[in-house]
Scaffold this motif. Sequence first.
Motif, PDB file in Angstrom:
ATOM      1  N   PRO A  35       0.833  -1.210   0.000  1.00 48.27           N
ATOM      2  CA  PRO A  35       0.000   0.000   0.000  1.00 48.27           C
ATOM      3  C   PRO A  35       0.866   1.258   0.000  1.00 48.27           C
ATOM      4  CG  PRO A  35       0.047  -0.965   2.182  1.00 48.27           C
ATOM      5  CD  PRO A  35       0.749  -1.941   1.281  1.00 48.27           C
ATOM      6  N   PRO A  36       0.264   2.428  -0.244  1.00 48.33           N
ATOM      7  CA  PRO A  36       1.032   3.682  -0.212  1.00 48.33           C
ATOM      8  C   PRO A  36       1.773   3.862   1.105  1.00 48.33           C
ATOM      9  CG  PRO A  36      -1.132   4.056  -1.157  1.00 48.33           C
ATOM     10  CD  PRO A  36      -1.134   2.645  -0.647  1.00 48.33           C
ATOM     11  N   PHE A  42       2.596   5.960  -3.924  1.00 47.28           N
ATOM     12  CA  PHE A  42       1.359   5.415  -4.500  1.00 47.28           C
ATOM     13  C   PHE A  42       1.304   3.897  -4.365  1.00 47.28           C
ATOM     14  CE2 PHE A  42       0.568   9.092  -7.748  1.00 47.28           C
ATOM     15  CZ  PHE A  42       0.428   9.966  -6.685  1.00 47.28           C
ATOM     16  N   GLY A  43       2.184   3.311  -3.576  1.00 45.69           N
ATOM     17  CA  GLY A  43       2.215   1.863  -3.414  1.00 45.69           C
ATOM     18  C   GLY A  43       2.905   1.184  -4.580  1.00 45.69           C
ATOM     19  N   ASN A  45       2.448  -2.265  -7.544  1.00 52.27           N
ATOM     20  CA  ASN A  45       1.462  -3.143  -8.162  1.00 52.27           C
ATOM     21  C   ASN A  45       1.882  -4.599  -8.043  1.00 52.27           C
ATOM     22  OD1 ASN A  45       3.429  -3.530 -10.129  1.00 52.27           O
ATOM     23  ND2 ASN A  45       2.429  -2.216 -11.637  1.00 52.27           N
ATOM     24  N   TRP A 228      -6.798  -1.110  -3.891  1.00 50.37           N
ATOM     25  CA  TRP A 228      -7.421   0.004  -4.604  1.00 50.37           C
ATOM     26  C   TRP A 228      -6.426   0.962  -5.231  1.00 50.37           C
ATOM     27  CZ3 TRP A 228      -5.614   4.384  -2.330  1.00 50.37           C
ATOM     28  CH2 TRP A 228      -5.178   4.277  -1.008  1.00 50.37           C
ATOM     29  N   TRP A 229      -5.220   1.052  -4.669  1.00 47.64           N
ATOM     30  CA  TRP A 229      -4.288   2.111  -5.081  1.00 47.64           C
ATOM     31  C   TRP A 229      -3.745   1.911  -6.491  1.00 47.64           C
ATOM     32  CZ3 TRP A 229      -3.645  -1.275  -1.035  1.00 47.64           C
ATOM     33  CH2 TRP A 229      -2.694  -2.290  -1.185  1.00 47.64           C
ATOM     34  N   THR A 230      -3.688   0.668  -6.962  1.00 45.38           N
ATOM     35  CA  THR A 230      -3.150   0.432  -8.305  1.00 45.38           C
ATOM     36  C   THR A 230      -4.106   0.912  -9.398  1.00 45.38           C
ATOM     37  OG1 THR A 230      -4.034  -1.814  -8.262  1.00 45.38           O
ATOM     38  CG2 THR A 230      -1.746  -1.523  -7.574  1.00 45.38           C
ATOM     39  N   LEU A 232      -6.643   3.546  -8.491  1.00 52.78           N
ATOM     40  CA  LEU A 232      -7.029   4.922  -8.161  1.00 52.78           C
ATOM     41  C   LEU A 232      -6.066   5.937  -8.755  1.00 52.78           C
ATOM     42  CD1 LEU A 232      -8.710   7.019  -6.609  1.00 52.78           C
ATOM     43  CD2 LEU A 232      -7.214   6.608  -4.641  1.00 52.78           C
ATOM     44  N   PHE A 233      -4.776   5.746  -8.575  1.00 50.96           N
ATOM     45  CA  PHE A 233      -3.820   6.789  -8.962  1.00 50.96           C
ATOM     46  C   PHE A 233      -3.637   6.911 -10.483  1.00 50.96           C
ATOM     47  CE2 PHE A 233      -2.545   5.774  -4.527  1.00 50.96           C
ATOM     48  CZ  PHE A 233      -2.819   7.015  -3.982  1.00 50.96           C
TER      49      PHE A 233
END
Length: 264
Positions: A35-36, A42-43, A45, A228-230, A232-233
């Motif tokens: 995660p971030p 931004f974390g 993938n 979610w971060w992969t 969202l950003f």
Amino acid sequence: MTLIFAVVALMAPAAVNWGWIQNPTEFLSNPIHDPPSWQHWFGTNRLGYDVFARTLVASRVAWQVVILATALSMVVGVPLGMLSGYLGGRMDRVLLFLMDAIYTLPGLLLSITLAFVVGKGVLNAAIALSISYVPQYYRVVRNHTVSVKTELFIEAARALGADPPTVLSRYLFLNVIQSVPVLFTLNAADAILVLGGLGFLGLGLPEEVPEWGHDLRQALEALPTGIWWTALFPGGTMTLMVVGLSFLGEGLNQFVNPKLRQGS
């Protein structure tokens, strides 16, 4: 907003070379779907790539493809529109039929088909995107040319012996391209979405090139597990860039057409 993205796109390669951000194509040793954090803003993938680095470098790739695509369509569509509107006759009828036929095709579907034909790569992706925008430049410039070529200063230039190339370049050109910058920005916004769609489908650019559509396709498999971060950003950045270009186009449209401001 658009200026910020342009600066980020220009600075992204230097930031990688100077070590300010991770290499977007370099696998990290351990972090996968981290995660971030302070280490990876931004974390990461599922392939172990730094999402922040890929998102920033992808903005440069997007600018390259979009500017090439809109420039190619403008370089083809504007001269054809001027010639067609000024000369008229059979040439005008044939070009109108051809451009209308292309215009009726869905842009994404046409780009997907062309991407299969021309293959992957920045230039090839730009060519695949540009074909669907040529009719828009053609139609706008042709209609302006048809209305301007009957003006008195054009008639006077022809009466004084100016040949068609001189009339087109010296008297018509600057009077028929007022709407081209507006169309350029709106097409650029649309091209970003189409490029993202091609990347999501595995077309357009090679897999190793950082691109928002590719990253969203990879993120789709991770979303059900709460990663979610992969998505969202990259998706949020692409959305902001499209919105920024759309607002820029609207601002240019009001500047070029003062009557719009008066009407509001």
